[in-house]
Design an enzyme around this catalytic site. Structure first.
Site, PDB file in Angstrom:
ATOM      1  N   ASP A 185       8.590  20.877   3.483  1.00  0.00           N
ATOM      2  CA  ASP A 185       7.969  21.620   4.578  1.00  0.00           C
ATOM      3  C   ASP A 185       7.728  20.606   5.695  1.00  0.00           C
ATOM      4  OD1 ASP A 185       6.252  22.864   6.338  1.00  0.00           O
ATOM      5  OD2 ASP A 185       4.809  23.521   4.816  1.00  0.00           O
ATOM      6  N   TRP A 215      -1.355  23.234   2.692  1.00  0.00           N
ATOM      7  CA  TRP A 215      -0.051  23.898   2.763  1.00  0.00           C
ATOM      8  C   TRP A 215       0.776  23.661   1.509  1.00  0.00           C
ATOM      9  CZ3 TRP A 215      -0.764  27.513   5.874  1.00  0.00           C
ATOM     10  CH2 TRP A 215      -1.546  27.334   7.008  1.00  0.00           C
ATOM     11  N   LYS A 256       4.951  23.971  16.396  1.00  0.00           N
ATOM     12  CA  LYS A 256       4.379  22.650  16.673  1.00  0.00           C
ATOM     13  C   LYS A 256       5.376  21.825  17.477  1.00  0.00           C
ATOM     14  CE  LYS A 256       2.196  23.719  12.451  1.00  0.00           C
ATOM     15  NZ  LYS A 256       0.837  23.957  12.813  1.00  0.00           N
TER      16      LYS A 256
HETATM   17  C1  PLP Z   1       2.659  21.945   7.287  1.00  0.00           C
HETATM   18  C2  PLP Z   1       2.488  23.424   7.491  1.00  0.00           C
HETATM   19  N1  PLP Z   1       3.126  24.272   6.693  1.00  0.00           N
HETATM   20  C3  PLP Z   1       2.998  25.607   6.810  1.00  0.00           C
HETATM   21  C4  PLP Z   1       2.181  26.158   7.781  1.00  0.00           C
HETATM   22  C5  PLP Z   1       2.067  27.635   7.887  1.00  0.00           C
HETATM   23  O1  PLP Z   1       2.878  28.111   8.901  1.00  0.00           O
HETATM   24  P1  PLP Z   1       2.953  29.651   9.293  1.00  0.00           P
HETATM   25  O2  PLP Z   1       1.655  29.974   9.951  1.00  0.00           O
HETATM   26  O3  PLP Z   1       4.139  29.707  10.231  1.00  0.00           O
HETATM   27  O4  PLP Z   1       3.176  30.446   8.056  1.00  0.00           O
HETATM   28  C6  PLP Z   1       1.506  25.302   8.670  1.00  0.00           C
HETATM   29  C7  PLP Z   1       0.646  25.867   9.723  1.00  0.00           C
HETATM   30  O5  PLP Z   1      -0.050  25.181  10.436  1.00  0.00           O
HETATM   31  C8  PLP Z   1       1.658  23.903   8.507  1.00  0.00           C
HETATM   32  O6  PLP Z   1       1.009  23.047   9.296  1.00  0.00           O
END
Ligand code: PLP
Length: 361
Positions: free
Chosen positions: A172, A103, A196
């Protein structure tokens, strides 16, 4: 099959049962209005009360200072990867990023397309099994902010303490928001996809310091500007009403449980049970280095891929679902967010012991 099993899914993930029960009623008839929650206008006084309560609970639980705006946006956490540099780095500004997993890598790629990005640390060559301590990287002095992912969902790593820097922090927190206490005032912006610890997929929470909103360039697309959403209190267009309602219910549940500090204690104890089981034997190997272990996602391996497959299948058969690790690293992963019940962790630990005894390496 019982009505509910223990769901270790990394997200969308288990939500509090009480919240789901209440939602199942409200979806049909919200507060005796004769109209279902997802059928009412987002401008109705009923929904305005829902979004206002969600925001005020969040402010209370996270102790968000008054000079921050809370936004409920769409486009997933992934849209923040480009919205942050687009809104905050226009005109040749720089930022520093820490690369600790899929991520952060994705957010670096998006940011690099828009601005001058310094990647000060990467654990990629160690299959992202750790996060750095403050002395392991240098923040570029011309940076506007230091960006990091507080909990790496796939690898099961987490900063034990939030990084310290004289630059503002941007994080994030999709997979660990509201799981532990921290000082919001060190941050310029915090964001989290809801699916989550907050609610269902479909809403992304953004907490942004107000003075940053004034610096947002006026020539970016309307829907991608933080200013648009801040000026209209997340009501510029139709917000995701159902996910916002669930977030509000989850926050009420969290407050009833004693708030974030109490939840942190519960989370640490729950994760401790699993890590103790992993450390008690060579059969199970944790993916993360000990100092970087996450209290939300516990990623681990068995002696062989075949045993891992058997473990996941047999666990599912006794109501321990969703233990397959992410395809990028394989193995197993137990996601144990706020709403994941302790009894499920205890059952998994007992199963791990039985499985090892029945299936020697
Ligand atoms: C730490 C983190 N950031 C970003 C995301 C991406 O999220 P989204 O699917 O809402 O774009 C995730 C998805 O599991 C994640 O765990």
């Amino acid at each position: 099959m019982p009505e509910r099993v223990y769901n270790f899914s990394p997200g969308p993930a288990t939500l509090p049962y009480e919240v789901l029960q209440q939602a199942s009623k409200d979806v049909i008839n919200f507060k005796d209005s004769g109209i279902g929650l997802i059928e009412i206008s987002h401008r109705s006084k009923e929904f305005m009360a829902v979004i206002e309560e969600a925001e005020s609970l969040l402010r209370e639980l996270m102790e968000i200072p008054d000079n921050y705006k809370v936004l409920f946006l769409q486009g997933g956490a992934s849209s923040q990867f480009f919205m942050i540099p687009m809104n905050l780095l226009a005109g040749g500004k720089k930022a520093t990023y820490l690369n600790t997993g899929t991520w952060s890598k994705k957010s670096i790629k998006e940011a690099q397309a828009l601005a001058d990005i310094h990647v000060a640390y990467s654990s990629e060559e160690k299959s992202f099994n750790r996060v750095p301590t403050d002395d392991e990287y240098t923040v570029d002095p011309d940076s506007e902010y230091l960006y990091f992912v507080s909990n790496n969902t796939i690898y099961g790593t987490q900063y034990a303490e939030m990084p310290k820097s004289d630059k503002m922090l941007i994080s994030d927190m999709s997979s660990d928001i509201l799981s532990r206490t921290f000082d919001v005032s060190k941050f310029g912006l915090i964001f989290a996809g809801a699916q989550k610890n907050l609610g269902p997929a479909g809403v992304t929470l953004v907490i942004i310091r107000e003075d940053l909103i004034d610096t947002v360039p006026s020539d970016i697309p309307t829907m991608l500007s933080y200013k648009t959403h801040a000026d209209k209190d997340s009501m510029f267009n139709t917000p995701p009403t159902f996910p916002i309602y669930i977030v509000g219910e989850v926050l009420k549940w969290l407050k009833d449980k004693g708030g974030v500090a109490e939840m942190e204690k519960i989370n640490r104890e729950k994760a401790g049970l699993l890590y103790d089981a992993i450390d008690a034997t060579d059969y199970y190997r944790g993916h993360a280095e000990k100092e970087s272990r996450s209290i939300m996602n516990v990623s681990f391996n068995l002696p062989t891929a075949e045993l891992e497959q058997k473990f996941i299948a047999e666990a599912a058969a006794i109501g321990l679902s969703g233990l397959k690790g992410h395809r990028s690293i394989g193995g197993c992963r137990a996601s144990i967010y706020n709403a994941f019940p302790r009894e499920g962790v205890v059952k998994l630990v007992a199963f791990m012991k039985e499985f090892e005894a029945a299936n020697p390496a």
